[in-house]
Design a protein around this motif. Structure first.
Motif, PDB file in Angstrom:
ATOM      1  N   ALA A 175       0.819  -1.220   0.000  1.00 10.72           N
ATOM      2  CA  ALA A 175       0.000   0.000   0.000  1.00 10.72           C
ATOM      3  C   ALA A 175       0.847   1.262   0.000  1.00 10.72           C
ATOM      4  N   GLU A 176       2.171   1.105  -0.053  1.00 13.11           N
ATOM      5  CA  GLU A 176       3.115   2.225  -0.082  1.00 13.11           C
ATOM      6  C   GLU A 176       2.982   3.111   1.151  1.00 13.11           C
ATOM      7  N   ILE A 177       2.827   2.451   2.311  1.00 12.18           N
ATOM      8  CA  ILE A 177       2.721   3.170   3.582  1.00 12.18           C
ATOM      9  C   ILE A 177       4.037   3.009   4.340  1.00 12.18           C
ATOM     10  N   PRO A 178       4.763   4.090   4.580  1.00 10.61           N
ATOM     11  CA  PRO A 178       5.999   3.997   5.361  1.00 10.61           C
ATOM     12  C   PRO A 178       5.711   3.538   6.788  1.00 10.61           C
ATOM     13  N   VAL A 179       6.644   2.780   7.349  1.00  6.83           N
ATOM     14  CA  VAL A 179       6.508   2.246   8.701  1.00  6.83           C
ATOM     15  C   VAL A 179       7.701   2.695   9.544  1.00  6.83           C
ATOM     16  N   ILE A 180       7.400   3.281  10.704  1.00  9.23           N
ATOM     17  CA  ILE A 180       8.420   3.591  11.700  1.00  9.23           C
ATOM     18  C   ILE A 180       8.281   2.573  12.825  1.00  9.23           C
ATOM     19  N   ALA A 181       9.292   1.740  13.021  1.00 10.20           N
ATOM     20  CA  ALA A 181       9.310   0.841  14.175  1.00 10.20           C
ATOM     21  C   ALA A 181       9.629   1.676  15.406  1.00 10.20           C
ATOM     22  N   TYR A 182       8.762   1.584  16.402  1.00  6.79           N
ATOM     23  CA  TYR A 182       8.882   2.429  17.590  1.00  6.79           C
ATOM     24  C   TYR A 182       9.413   1.615  18.762  1.00  6.79           C
ATOM     25  N   ASP A 183      10.589   1.945  19.220  1.00  6.50           N
ATOM     26  CA  ASP A 183      11.248   1.380  20.395  1.00  6.50           C
ATOM     27  C   ASP A 183      11.626  -0.087  20.234  1.00  6.50           C
ATOM     28  N   ARG A 184      10.791  -0.895  19.609  1.00 11.04           N
ATOM     29  CA  ARG A 184      11.102  -2.299  19.356  1.00 11.04           C
ATOM     30  C   ARG A 184      11.248  -2.515  17.853  1.00 11.04           C
ATOM     31  N   LEU A 185      12.366  -3.084  17.457  1.00 15.11           N
ATOM     32  CA  LEU A 185      12.621  -3.293  16.035  1.00 15.11           C
ATOM     33  C   LEU A 185      11.735  -4.410  15.487  1.00 15.11           C
ATOM     34  N   ILE A 186      11.144  -4.171  14.325  1.00 11.88           N
ATOM     35  CA  ILE A 186      10.371  -5.190  13.615  1.00 11.88           C
ATOM     36  C   ILE A 186      11.342  -5.987  12.767  1.00 11.88           C
ATOM     37  N   MET A 187      11.329  -7.302  12.939  1.00  9.90           N
ATOM     38  CA  MET A 187      12.350  -8.164  12.354  1.00  9.90           C
ATOM     39  C   MET A 187      11.914  -8.753  11.014  1.00  9.90           C
ATOM     40  N   ASN A 188      12.949  -9.064  10.200  1.00  6.20           N
ATOM     41  CA  ASN A 188      12.777  -9.845   8.960  1.00  6.20           C
ATOM     42  C   ASN A 188      11.763  -9.233   8.004  1.00  6.20           C
ATOM     43  N   SER A 189      11.828  -7.920   7.859  1.00  7.43           N
ATOM     44  CA  SER A 189      10.921  -7.236   6.943  1.00  7.43           C
ATOM     45  C   SER A 189      11.622  -6.035   6.321  1.00  7.43           C
ATOM     46  N   ASP A 190      11.561  -5.955   4.988  1.00  9.92           N
ATOM     47  CA  ASP A 190      12.126  -4.782   4.314  1.00  9.92           C
ATOM     48  C   ASP A 190      11.102  -3.663   4.197  1.00  9.92           C
ATOM     49  N   ALA A 191       9.941  -3.842   4.841  1.00  7.89           N
ATOM     50  CA  ALA A 191       8.900  -2.815   4.814  1.00  7.89           C
ATOM     51  C   ALA A 191       9.113  -1.761   5.895  1.00  7.89           C
ATOM     52  N   VAL A 192      10.039  -2.011   6.814  1.00  4.11           N
ATOM     53  CA  VAL A 192      10.306  -1.057   7.894  1.00  4.11           C
ATOM     54  C   VAL A 192      11.169   0.067   7.341  1.00  4.11           C
ATOM     55  N   SER A 193      10.622   1.262   7.330  1.00  3.79           N
ATOM     56  CA  SER A 193      11.334   2.395   6.739  1.00  3.79           C
ATOM     57  C   SER A 193      12.377   2.964   7.687  1.00  3.79           C
ATOM     58  N   TYR A 194      11.977   3.113   8.974  1.00  3.78           N
ATOM     59  CA  TYR A 194      12.858   3.724   9.965  1.00  3.78           C
ATOM     60  C   TYR A 194      12.610   3.083  11.334  1.00  3.78           C
ATOM     61  N   TYR A 195      13.570   3.300  12.211  1.00  7.46           N
ATOM     62  CA  TYR A 195      13.484   2.804  13.583  1.00  7.46           C
ATOM     63  C   TYR A 195      13.781   3.969  14.507  1.00  7.46           C
ATOM     64  N   ALA A 196      12.884   4.225  15.458  1.00  9.04           N
ATOM     65  CA  ALA A 196      13.079   5.292  16.448  1.00  9.04           C
ATOM     66  C   ALA A 196      13.084   4.665  17.834  1.00  9.04           C
TER      67      ALA A 196
END
Length: 352
Positions: free
Chosen positions: A108-129
């Motif tokens: 769906a072309e929706i950027p994803v920010i992983a917040y505090d916990r990293l989301i694993m094994n996915s290239d859909a995670v745009s950024y990590y804060a």
């Protein structure tokens, strides 16, 4: 126009209307925020701070808590995608269980920010804060080293370790950061883990649960410290596990009270610090992290370069996720007032 053709056109119009109503079109000011649970104080604060900061910046916010149930969180994120959220901010329950729904966000072309916990094994995670999770562990380990004066004292001192949920990638960083500092003293014999339990899988605590941490520590105390052996330090990766350890000590231990580390500065643990039942807690000002995420969301939606300060550390198994790391500090009996009260994080009444 025939009645049949008119009916067909009417049906098509209704279906199209329903699709729009179901959120097939992105709403450029809508942000979905997925939090793991309301059971821990820190996630309530994170969610509230995030919602307030995003709304103050002019965004519409869909904030959801998943009661520590992965299937619920997946469903909530799917609903956020379908409702037209332009950006997703996700604090995962289990960082390895969101691959399919992350793929839907990417489609769906929706950027994803992983917040505090990293989301694993996915290239859909745009950024990590997040906060610098390795530094969290380093601060906890150094606090034990300094308080026991391991550089100058012969020891041996006893140590027991309790970390967090094995599905939370952060727990590896917390524990690894601390043990990188403490392990040389264990090897030297100045620190002795009487139970022998140091590997991550053994010292992990499912769901960061207080009762689980308490039960395990009760078993350790009855097995290794019932003969009057002193316990000098307890490395606890966060406040919920520290609270479990403190509860176990209150019920089953009569020796000299140990150093207990923690993280998050939950009210119950700050009260324990004031009562001498916990030594310190890592203070991660969630207002700082929330403001950084708002800045990142704004930059994403404006097509601007997104602020990151780490492009090497956080490999989620698919790629190294560009990250922004906020710096943690620790609070103890000597500085809690300045950090927690004078800053407006808590009021004096909340800590009574």
């Amino acid at each position: 126009m025939s009645k049949k053709l008119f009916s067909l056109l009417l049906c098509i119009t209704l279906v199209a209307s329903l699709l729009v109503g179901c959120g097939s079109k992105k709403q450029e000011n809508k942000v979905g925020v997925a939090m793991p649970t309301k059971d821990l104080q820190r996630w309530n604060q994170d969610g509230d701070n995030m919602k307030k900061a995003l709304e103050a910046a002019g965004f519409e916010v869909d904030l959801q808590y998943a009661s520590n149930d992965v299937a619920t969180q997946v469903s909530q994120i799917e609903n956020m995608i379908n409702s037209g959220c332009a950006v997703l901010v996700v604090a995962s329950i289990d960082g390895g269980s969101l691959g399919d729904v992350m793929a839907k966000a990417k489609e769906a072309e929706i950027p994803v920010i992983a917040y505090d916990r990293l989301i694993m094994n996915s290239d859909a995670v745009s950024y990590y804060a997040t906060f610098d999770n390795y530094m969290v562990g380093q601060i906890q380990g150094q606090y034990i080293i300094d308080t026991l004066d391991l550089e100058n004292q012969a020891g041996p001192f006893t140590l027991e370790c309790t970390t967090g949920d094995p599905g939370d990638n952060n727990a590896n960083f917390f524990y690894g950061g601390a043990m990188d500092l403490l392990q040389p003293y264990i090897d030297e014999g100045k620190l002795v883990v009487t139970s022998g339990q140091t590997d991550f899988a053994t010292v992990a605590t499912a769901n960061w649960d207080t009762a689980n941490a308490q039960s395990r520590m009760e078993n350790i105390l009855s097995s290794y410290y019932a003969d009057g052996t002193n316990l000098d330090a307890c490395l606890c990766s966060n406040d919920s596990t520290a609270l479990g350890v403190a509860n176990a000590l209150a019920a089953n231990y009569t020796g000299t009270y140990p150093i207990i580390t923690g993280q998050d500065c939950d009210i119950a643990s700050v009260k324990n610090i004031l009562d001498g039942k916990q030594s310190m807690s890592i203070f991660k000002d969630t207002r700082t992290l929330a403001n950084q995420v708002v800045k990142m969301v704004t930059q994403i939606l404006n097509g601007e370069t997104v602020d990151v300060n780490d492009t090497e550390t956080y490999d989620n198994g698919a790629y190294v996720v560009p990250s922004f790391l906020c710096e943690p500090v620790y609070a103890d009996i000597n500085n809690y007032k300045e950090l927690l009260i004078d800053s407006g994080y808590y009021t004096e009444d909340q800590l009574k």
